[in-house]
Design an enzyme around this catalytic site. Structure first.
Site, PDB file in Angstrom:
ATOM      1  CE  LYS A   1      39.050  42.798  50.002  1.00  0.00           C
ATOM      2  NZ  LYS A   1      37.732  42.576  49.394  1.00  0.00           N
TER       3      LYS A   1
ATOM      4  NE  ARG B   1      42.892  43.115  48.047  1.00  0.00           N
ATOM      5  CZ  ARG B   1      42.284  44.178  47.584  1.00  0.00           C
ATOM      6  NH1 ARG B   1      42.739  45.372  47.888  1.00  0.00           N
ATOM      7  NH2 ARG B   1      41.226  44.063  46.822  1.00  0.00           N
TER       8      ARG B   1
ATOM      9  CG  ASP C   1      50.073  47.005  47.579  1.00  0.00           C
ATOM     10  OD1 ASP C   1      49.120  46.198  47.594  1.00  0.00           O
ATOM     11  OD2 ASP C   1      49.912  48.240  47.446  1.00  0.00           O
TER      12      ASP C   1
ATOM     13  N   GLY D   1      44.707  32.466  46.540  1.00  0.00           N
ATOM     14  CA  GLY D   1      45.012  32.516  47.978  1.00  0.00           C
ATOM     15  C   GLY D   1      44.897  33.950  48.489  1.00  0.00           C
TER      16      GLY D   1
ATOM     17  CG  ASP E   1      35.909  40.394  45.460  1.00  0.00           C
ATOM     18  OD1 ASP E   1      35.856  41.646  45.504  1.00  0.00           O
ATOM     19  OD2 ASP E   1      36.838  39.784  44.919  1.00  0.00           O
TER      20      ASP E   1
ATOM     21  CG  ASP F   1      38.618  33.815  43.015  1.00  0.00           C
ATOM     22  OD1 ASP F   1      38.348  33.594  41.818  1.00  0.00           O
ATOM     23  OD2 ASP F   1      38.919  34.940  43.448  1.00  0.00           O
ATOM     24  CG  ASN F   2      35.429  36.654  44.031  1.00  0.00           C
ATOM     25  OD1 ASN F   2      36.144  36.592  45.031  1.00  0.00           O
ATOM     26  ND2 ASN F   2      35.711  37.423  43.002  1.00  0.00           N
TER      27      ASN F   2
HETATM   28  N1  ATP Z   1      46.995  44.492  46.528  1.00  0.00           N
HETATM   29  C1  ATP Z   1      47.075  43.164  46.500  1.00  0.00           C
HETATM   30  N2  ATP Z   1      48.168  42.531  46.950  1.00  0.00           N
HETATM   31  C2  ATP Z   1      48.274  41.199  46.936  1.00  0.00           C
HETATM   32  N3  ATP Z   1      47.313  40.396  46.473  1.00  0.00           N
HETATM   33  C3  ATP Z   1      46.193  40.954  46.006  1.00  0.00           C
HETATM   34  C4  ATP Z   1      46.006  42.364  45.987  1.00  0.00           C
HETATM   35  N4  ATP Z   1      44.798  42.636  45.448  1.00  0.00           N
HETATM   36  C5  ATP Z   1      44.236  41.441  45.144  1.00  0.00           C
HETATM   37  N5  ATP Z   1      45.061  40.428  45.482  1.00  0.00           N
HETATM   38  C6  ATP Z   1      44.823  38.992  45.314  1.00  0.00           C
HETATM   39  O1  ATP Z   1      44.378  38.763  44.004  1.00  0.00           O
HETATM   40  C7  ATP Z   1      43.360  37.780  43.976  1.00  0.00           C
HETATM   41  C8  ATP Z   1      42.114  38.294  43.332  1.00  0.00           C
HETATM   42  O2  ATP Z   1      41.772  39.536  43.870  1.00  0.00           O
HETATM   43  P1  ATP Z   1      40.298  40.016  44.183  1.00  0.00           P
HETATM   44  O3  ATP Z   1      40.273  41.467  43.970  1.00  0.00           O
HETATM   45  O4  ATP Z   1      39.306  39.108  43.556  1.00  0.00           O
HETATM   46  O5  ATP Z   1      40.247  39.675  45.732  1.00  0.00           O
HETATM   47  P2  ATP Z   1      40.161  40.590  46.987  1.00  0.00           P
HETATM   48  O6  ATP Z   1      39.199  41.678  46.807  1.00  0.00           O
HETATM   49  O7  ATP Z   1      41.521  40.950  47.446  1.00  0.00           O
HETATM   50  O8  ATP Z   1      39.683  39.506  48.006  1.00  0.00           O
HETATM   51  P3  ATP Z   1      38.296  38.803  48.381  1.00  0.00           P
HETATM   52  O9  ATP Z   1      37.900  37.879  47.279  1.00  0.00           O
HETATM   53  O10 ATP Z   1      38.784  38.046  49.575  1.00  0.00           O
HETATM   54  O11 ATP Z   1      37.332  39.878  48.692  1.00  0.00           O
HETATM   55  C9  ATP Z   1      43.185  37.325  45.412  1.00  0.00           C
HETATM   56  O12 ATP Z   1      44.004  36.205  45.588  1.00  0.00           O
HETATM   57  C10 ATP Z   1      43.704  38.497  46.195  1.00  0.00           C
HETATM   58  O13 ATP Z   1      44.197  38.113  47.465  1.00  0.00           O
END
Ligand code: ATP
Length: 492
Positions: free
Chosen positions: A117, A97, A129, A94, A266, A256-257
């Site tokens: 984001k 962030r 966070d 989900g 991503d 999820d990506n």
């Molecule tokens: N700093 C953070 N705080 C809360 N949740 C996070 C944070 N960084 C990543 N997540 C969550 O961890 C999961 C995997 O992170 P990932 O780095 O693949 O995604 P992302 O870069 O935040 O998002 P996206 O896939 O939308 O580009 C996702 O559910 C993302 O929302």
């Protein structure tokens, strides 16, 4: 297509169709404010394509919106629920962030998600966070915009604001919020979430939504859910072929990506390959090489199989019939991909018709490139220009001379005039890509010194990667080999 002048509304023109899905697919909440937002980069041309007046978006109020301190009147901010296989392991995820603030209806009649984001914690944040650091958000901005200019479907970047706050990673880093634009944020993982935790009705509502959003222009079909699977597979075959042709390594192809729209999403650990080697991995956490360059098509197929599994209840009431239909689509993916890739390779070599032996012409070239540790982009650039630097191992060898003769005689067997064939090559072989050292240099100037000039110059050069302009030559020069292999990190 309507022009901006005829567009009834300049500015925020949001709809919230996603919010009409069953409530289990999202949580409504507002972004967490930040102390002193500053707009550090803004995408003028994207803004006007979306129906905005740049001035309005760059005003104090516009910046407050990009920072999540204020919302446009018609916004309905929400965090989307999804699940996913991360490095093969299924888990609930989900938007932890990010927040979707709504769908902008554009002058061209499109509907695109506008997402912040780094906008704060959500119920999906787990231990995180909810924030993002400036460097990685600028990196996403540069690489996603470069991908768009290369002609590779991708989410886009509208703006980055520095928050004036710090985020704590291994060290203190300046925080930022990226405004991301996407055809949608529907992921394979959204379907996995529905299949695992929702009812069949929920799953169907999601599938109908995805169909209406991305494939409603297609002629009526007998089984829209099977067709949804076929269409997503076809778009992914095209997308991953484009990645391979450009030497792009996504780095974290978790389910999820993988988007339903067929856009790249991503930009955490991605990077472009320099030396051609199918085993290339940049991500520091991908120790097994699961997402190595050469594995991307196979992983695409694996992810699509997970998508197909999620759709099974909708495909057919008879379980076996559903599995058979799904398997047909999945087993077709490898050849679909191969066809897209081979056609792309033909174009990179200026070939306009098909001969069976083309595959060996391509594979022999790639084999030599691997053996001689040739730079992927610059090899095709040299073939396009017909200029072979004598100090490049690949071009100095006799094997290349023999290959070149084969290539030239292959070109001689097509009716396409030479000039056209050269033009085709120019349209398919970028003069420049966002090379790791160039991106790092631009980010360091921006993040460490507040100097955005290097970044702007790089973005300008990358805006038309097929221009072959004199200014681009400097960006094609390779740096001395690094003492350590280049590594990327995700999740910052
Ligand atoms: N700093 C953070 N705080 C809360 N949740 C996070 C944070 N960084 C990543 N997540 C969550 O961890 C999961 C995997 O992170 P990932 O780095 O693949 O995604 P992302 O870069 O935040 O998002 P996206 O896939 O939308 O580009 C996702 O559910 C993302 O929302």
């Amino acid at each position: 297509m309507k022009t901006n002048n005829e567009f009834p509304h300049q500015g925020w023109n949001l709809d919230n169709s996603y919010a009409r899905l069953p409530e289990s697919f999202f949580t409504q909440l507002t972004p967490s404010p930040v102390s002193s937002p500053e707009l550090v980069i803004f995408n003028d041309s994207l803004a006007s394509a979306l129906g905005f007046q740049s001035k309005e978006l760059q005003s104090k109020e516009g910046i407050e919106i990009f920072a999540g301190n204020k919302m446009p009147e018609t916004a309905y901010p929400l965090a989307q629920a999804y699940a996913g296989h991360q490095f093969g392991h299924f888990t609930m995820l989900g938007d932890g962030r990010a927040l979707l603030i709504g769908e902008q209806l554009t002058p061209a009649g499109e509907r695109v998600d506008i997402q912040l984001k780094g906008s704060g914690r959500t119920p999906f944040s787990r231990g995180g966070d909810g924030r993002a650091a400036l460097g990685p958000m600028l990196r996403e901005y540069v690489i996603s915009e470069a991908m768009h200019a290369l002609g590779i479907p991708t989410t886009r970047s509208l703006a980055v604001v520095a928050t004036g706050e710090v985020v704590y990673r291994e060290t203190e880093l300046p925080g930022a919020v990226l405004t991301r634009v996407a055809a949608s944020h529907l992921r394979v993982g959204t379907f996995q979430y529905a299949a695992r935790w929702g009812s069949k009705k929920d799953l169907q509502a999601l599938a109908d939504y995805a169909w209406d959003r991305h494939f409603s222009d297609l002629p009526a079909v007998q089984n829209r859910y099977l067709s949804l699977l076929q269409q997503v597979a076809a778009r992914q075959a095209q997308l991953i072929a484009k990645w391979q042709l450009a030497g792009f390594i996504h780095g974290v192809m978790n389910t999820d990506n993988m988007t339903i729209s067929g856009e790249t999403i991503d930009y955490g650990p991605c990077a472009f390959m320099d030396t051609f080697d199918p085993k290339t991995v940049f991500s520091s956490i991908d120790v097994q090489g699961r997402y190595a360059y050469g594995n991307q098509p196979r992983i695409g197929e694996w992810n699509l199989a997970r998508f197909a599994e999620a759709l099974l209840p909708l495909l057919d009431d008879d379980e076996q019939a559903a599995v058979d239909q799904a398997q047909d689509v999945i087993s077709n993916f490898a050849s679909q991909f191969r066809q897209e890739w081979l056609n792309g390779m033909r174009a990179k070599l200026g070939i306009t018709n098909e001969e069976k032996q083309d595959i060996s012409l391509v594979e022999d070239l790639l084999g030599m490139m691997q053996q001689e540790k040739a730079d992927y982009t610059n090899t095709f650039r040299a073939l396009t220009l017909g200029e072979y630097p004598a100090d490049t191992a690949l071009f100095a060898g006799s094997a290349f001379k023999q290959w070149e003769e084969r290539w030239q005689s292959r070109l001689g067997r097509q009716t396409c005039p030479e000039a056209e064939s050269k033009q085709l090559m120019k349209r398919h072989n970028p003069a420049i890509i966002p090379r790791n050292h160039l991106v790092e240099e631009a980010l360091a100037a921006a993040v460490d010194h507040g100097d955005y000039d290097v970044l702007h110059r790089l973005l300008a050069a990358l805006a038309d990667p097929y221009a072959y302009s004199p200014e681009q030559t400097a960006y094609a020069v390779l740096p001395p080999p690094p003492s350590q292999p280049y590594q990327t990190y995700c999740g910052t």
